[in-house]
Design an enzyme around this catalytic site. Structure first.
Site, PDB file in Angstrom:
ATOM      1  N   ASN B  79       6.409   4.323  -5.096  1.00 31.48           N
ATOM      2  CA  ASN B  79       6.237   2.911  -4.760  1.00 31.48           C
ATOM      3  C   ASN B  79       4.937   2.618  -4.023  1.00 31.48           C
ATOM      4  O   ASN B  79       4.764   1.536  -3.459  1.00 31.48           O
ATOM      5  CB  ASN B  79       7.427   2.421  -3.943  1.00 31.48           C
ATOM      6  CG  ASN B  79       8.735   2.687  -4.647  1.00 31.48           C
ATOM      7  OD1 ASN B  79       9.461   3.608  -4.276  1.00 31.48           O
ATOM      8  ND2 ASN B  79       9.005   1.948  -5.709  1.00 31.48           N
ATOM      9  N   ILE B  87       1.383  -1.069  -1.542  1.00 26.35           N
ATOM     10  CA  ILE B  87       2.794  -0.753  -1.315  1.00 26.35           C
ATOM     11  C   ILE B  87       3.673  -1.768  -2.034  1.00 26.35           C
ATOM     12  O   ILE B  87       3.440  -2.968  -1.934  1.00 26.35           O
ATOM     13  CB  ILE B  87       3.127  -0.809   0.191  1.00 26.35           C
ATOM     14  CG1 ILE B  87       2.184   0.106   0.982  1.00 26.35           C
ATOM     15  CG2 ILE B  87       4.580  -0.419   0.444  1.00 26.35           C
ATOM     16  CD1 ILE B  87       2.178  -0.167   2.470  1.00 26.35           C
ATOM     17  N   CYS B  88       4.686  -1.269  -2.766  1.00 28.86           N
ATOM     18  CA  CYS B  88       5.638  -2.166  -3.401  1.00 28.86           C
ATOM     19  C   CYS B  88       6.894  -2.210  -2.543  1.00 28.86           C
ATOM     20  O   CYS B  88       7.715  -1.305  -2.568  1.00 28.86           O
ATOM     21  CB  CYS B  88       5.978  -1.656  -4.802  1.00 28.86           C
ATOM     22  SG  CYS B  88       7.168  -2.675  -5.652  1.00 28.86           S
ATOM     23  N   LEU B  89       7.008  -3.254  -1.730  1.00 31.34           N
ATOM     24  CA  LEU B  89       8.143  -3.376  -0.825  1.00 31.34           C
ATOM     25  C   LEU B  89       8.471  -4.855  -0.675  1.00 31.34           C
ATOM     26  O   LEU B  89       7.602  -5.659  -0.339  1.00 31.34           O
ATOM     27  CB  LEU B  89       7.788  -2.748   0.530  1.00 31.34           C
ATOM     28  CG  LEU B  89       8.893  -2.633   1.565  1.00 31.34           C
ATOM     29  CD1 LEU B  89      10.029  -1.757   1.056  1.00 31.34           C
ATOM     30  CD2 LEU B  89       8.358  -2.074   2.871  1.00 31.34           C
TER      31      LEU B  89
END
Lengths: 86, 194
Positions: B79, B87-89
């Site tokens: 991620n 960042i994939c959040l």
């Protein structure tokens, strides 16, 4: 008339606090007894407001959040759809 | 306009229990809109033992808009982009709430290191590897932690020596290290880009 005292001077002292559970606003992190970052004085000019979920914020803080969210804002604390408490 | 009084409070609060959380946030420059966060790699993961730096940029609307965060330390994770550190959040995007803080966001990133979501990848190559060949993924992630997230423990002289051995002139190495605040990887990147 005997036994009567006359008071000439009287100092009134009072304190107030908002009836909120948390001590700080979850948005600006300032004390509820203080005011939001945009205000100078706490009190009626910078009131607290409750959501239907019972979370409280400075009115000015939650309005900024609501206005930044379209179409529906959620409570910053519990993510429930934000509605002002009746 | 960023609510700087809140940011100041956040910095104090976060750095107060740094011994417990291991998470710190410090200003990168004087203006409090560019900050550097650090998180320790979670124990029991390939990131254990590493210290990861996160670039933090506060948009004008903070805290009504999420802080912009990306890894400044290279990391191998489904991620997180192995190229850019993006960042994939969700909480850094549409799930942000002004009740969250820089510290809780960094804690969430630390949790992401413990629990990758390969089905919603930021780096497709890493995610594929994670799903198809976990062993190779884990050893690559460990190797990256070893190579990029542990160098900050080296003394300045060791860093200088390492970079000089790579063929850069010593004077330039020293001045570059100073500019980037002693971060060996950032220095290397700068040296390579001329």
């Amino acid at each position: 008339m005997e036994g009567i005292e006359i008071v000439f001077l009287w100092h009134a002292v009072a304190s107030w606090t908002w009836d909120a559970q948390d001590e700080t606003c979850g948005i600006c992190r300032m004390a509820f007894d203080g005011c939001c970052p945009d205000c100078k004085l706490p009190g009626d000019d910078c009131p607290l407001i409750w959501g239907a979920c019972n979370h409280a914020f400075h009115l000015h803080c939650i309005l900024k959040w609501i206005n930044s969210q379209t179409p529906q804002a959620h409570c910053p604390m519990c993510r429930r759809e934000w509605q002002f408490k009746e | 306009m960023v609510d700087f009084s809140r940011v100041q409070k956040e910095l104090q609060e976060c750095n107060r229990d740094i011994n417990v959380s291991g998470i710190s946030v410090n200003p990168k420059s004087d203006n409090l809109t560019n900050l550097i966060g650090t998180i320790p790699g979670p124990i029991g993961t390939p990131y254990e033992g590493g210290t990861f730096k996160i670039d933090i940029n506060l948009p004008d609307g903070y805290p009504f808009e999420p802080p912009k965060m990306k890894f400044a330390t290279k990391v191998w994770h489904p991620n997180i982009s192995s190229q850019s550190g993006a960042i994939c959040l969700d909480i850094l995007k549409d799930q942000w709430s002004p009740a969250l803080t820089l510290k809780t966001a960094l804690l969430s990133i630390q949790a992401l290191l413990s629990a990758p979501e390969p089905d919603d990848p930021q780096d497709a190559v890493v995610a594929q590897q994670y799903l198809k060949d976990y062993q190779t993924f884990a050893s690559t992630a460990r190797y990256w932690t070893e190579s990029f997230a542990k160098t900050s423990s080296l003394g300045v002289e060791e860093k200088v020596q390492k970079l000089v051995e790579m063929g850069f002139p010593e004077g330039l190495v020293r001045s570059t290290l100073e500019v980037v605040g002693g971060d060996e990887n950032m220095a290397l990147e700068k040296l390579c880009s001329g």
